[in-house]
Scaffold this active site. Sequence first.
Site, PDB file in Angstrom:
ATOM      1  CG  ASP A  86      24.687 -49.558  16.978  1.00 50.71           C
ATOM      2  OD1 ASP A  86      23.939 -50.226  17.701  1.00 50.71           O
ATOM      3  OD2 ASP A  86      24.469 -49.325  15.779  1.00 50.71           O
ATOM      4  CE  LYS A 110      25.130 -44.075  14.074  1.00 53.00           C
ATOM      5  NZ  LYS A 110      24.317 -45.152  13.517  1.00 53.00           N
ATOM      6  CG  MET A 127      15.947 -42.277  18.125  1.00 52.48           C
ATOM      7  SD  MET A 127      16.860 -41.956  16.603  1.00 52.48           S
ATOM      8  CE  MET A 127      15.641 -42.345  15.368  1.00 52.48           C
TER       9      MET A 127
HETATM   10  N1  SAH Z   1      16.864 -49.783  14.201  1.00 53.50           N
HETATM   11  C1  SAH Z   1      16.240 -49.699  15.492  1.00 53.50           C
HETATM   12  C2  SAH Z   1      15.935 -48.288  15.887  1.00 53.50           C
HETATM   13  C3  SAH Z   1      17.123 -47.400  16.058  1.00 53.50           C
HETATM   14  S1  SAH Z   1      16.696 -45.786  16.568  1.00 53.50           S
HETATM   15  C4  SAH Z   1      14.967 -50.558  15.502  1.00 53.50           C
HETATM   16  O1  SAH Z   1      14.521 -51.023  14.445  1.00 53.50           O
HETATM   17  O2  SAH Z   1      14.455 -50.782  16.577  1.00 53.50           O
HETATM   18  C5  SAH Z   1      16.884 -45.880  18.308  1.00 53.50           C
HETATM   19  C6  SAH Z   1      15.560 -45.801  19.007  1.00 53.50           C
HETATM   20  O3  SAH Z   1      14.911 -47.061  18.951  1.00 53.50           O
HETATM   21  C7  SAH Z   1      15.650 -45.514  20.473  1.00 53.50           C
HETATM   22  O4  SAH Z   1      15.792 -44.131  20.715  1.00 53.50           O
HETATM   23  C8  SAH Z   1      14.323 -46.022  20.973  1.00 53.50           C
HETATM   24  O5  SAH Z   1      13.296 -45.116  20.679  1.00 53.50           O
HETATM   25  C9  SAH Z   1      14.112 -47.226  20.105  1.00 53.50           C
HETATM   26  N2  SAH Z   1      14.516 -48.494  20.769  1.00 53.50           N
HETATM   27  C10 SAH Z   1      15.397 -49.383  20.307  1.00 53.50           C
HETATM   28  N3  SAH Z   1      15.475 -50.434  21.140  1.00 53.50           N
HETATM   29  C11 SAH Z   1      14.621 -50.200  22.138  1.00 53.50           C
HETATM   30  C12 SAH Z   1      14.245 -50.911  23.321  1.00 53.50           C
HETATM   31  N4  SAH Z   1      14.783 -52.088  23.634  1.00 53.50           N
HETATM   32  N5  SAH Z   1      13.340 -50.348  24.137  1.00 53.50           N
HETATM   33  C13 SAH Z   1      12.782 -49.160  23.846  1.00 53.50           C
HETATM   34  N6  SAH Z   1      13.103 -48.460  22.749  1.00 53.50           N
HETATM   35  C14 SAH Z   1      14.004 -48.962  21.905  1.00 53.50           C
END
Ligand code: SAH
Length: 467
Positions: A248, A270, A383
Amino acid sequence: MDTLPLGFRLKGQPCLVVGGGDIALRKVSLLLRAGGIVTLVAPEVLPALRAQVEAAGGTVHLRPYTSDDIADQTLVISATDDEALNAAVSQACQARRIPVNVVDAPALCTVIFPAIVDRSPLLIGISSNGVSPVLARILRGKIESMIPAAYGRLAQLLGEFRTLAKQTFPDTSSRRAFWEAQLEGPMPDLVFSGRDDEARSHLQQAFAAPQKQQAGEVYLVGAGPGDPDLLTFKALRLMQQADVIVYDRLVSAPILDLCRRDADRIYVGKARAEHAVPQEGINALLVRLAQEGKRVCRLKGGDPFIFGRGGEEIEELAAAGISFQVVPGITAASGCAAYAGIPLTHRNYAQSVRFVTGHLKDGTPDLPWAELVHPNQTLVLYMGLVSLGPIREQLLAHGLTPSTPVAMISKGTTPQQQVITGTLENIVEKLAGQPLPAPTLIIVGEVVQLRDQLNWFSPAPVTHERD
Ligand code: SAH
């Protein structure tokens, strides 16, 4: 080729070690691991070394070496810092054609020790022929990281089936084809994830019905927040063996580049609110691909079980009877905090941390605000960028002070990482007119102020500041 790599069967063989210090200790450990019977000669011997030799049934002589010591030895190692003594041991051995190794003196050796990756019964030796042992060790580190620790158990399991394989496939080429298919299928991963019994019965079935098509498998893999260096070894291995990659938006391009070159790639999107493929569609896709016999790598940003809907995907797989594995990843909170120099907990500022989704249903905040507004607690909002305004209002309304520090981290751990810091009071204004690219993580709490003290060692490759 300056030397010929050979496997030396030392089990039960007499080996002499001259020297009683740290270097001797290392060599003795190796000899003992290979089953050698060690005699150690040195005027002084480290207590731990002596204990090790004696515990393994060897002998320790607390006296200087004499040339008689090498008589009847299968292998001799000189591990002293006395160059003249080392040379004398080497000459005496060479005169009697006894294999000899002198530590750190390649010219005096007739045999050398390679750096070893031990996955017994599988062994890999790496040798620079004494030219650069450090280079050999670095290479060993790389190989260690590529080969799962359980390779030894896999080799052992294959060994159990050797006779059966010869009976079932008397000709070499069909036997080889069978083993190749097995080793490229899901069986090795059963061993790597500790399911040896399942792997064994998988092989038994394969021998019973060699033509039957193997069922596929799904790997639900956490790809971490962006920096490919933050992948786990297991993630990388599964990415490199999958037939199909289903990924995704959060999976960064450099991470996709590490997937098997000829694997099919399916993008399931997504972005917020514009789901390229709805969740039900993704679940059904995974089931269908696995039923076709494919090894499917479902690659997700961060950790699959943290706001990743990984739970829903495996529920569906379990219902369809499809075998799967889940590989944890570094979640955005850990990755972004580390690369922005913000400790999520700290003795003086935060004794707990909460990961919260800021993706509000219908735009209305329905989080347990009173619980979130807790002294000495760090809040990490996933998010949350779009709802920052309402979130801030609720936090203030429930008692957080306006001066509470806030950090926004965009594209954390990647070369495009940006960090904006402020307070609950001014963060929305600070952001106005300079939208941060997604994904963005929000950290709220006193720990954010530690950033100024700690950021100097932040490992982010390039950080574009906009504080
Ligand atoms: N499963 C993922 C989260 C998915 S929800 C995890 O464990 O990280 C998606 C959210 O994750 C985004 O909206 C943001 O808030 C955060 N996110 C994921 N990767 C990121 C990154 N490299 N930098 C900042 N925020 C990130």
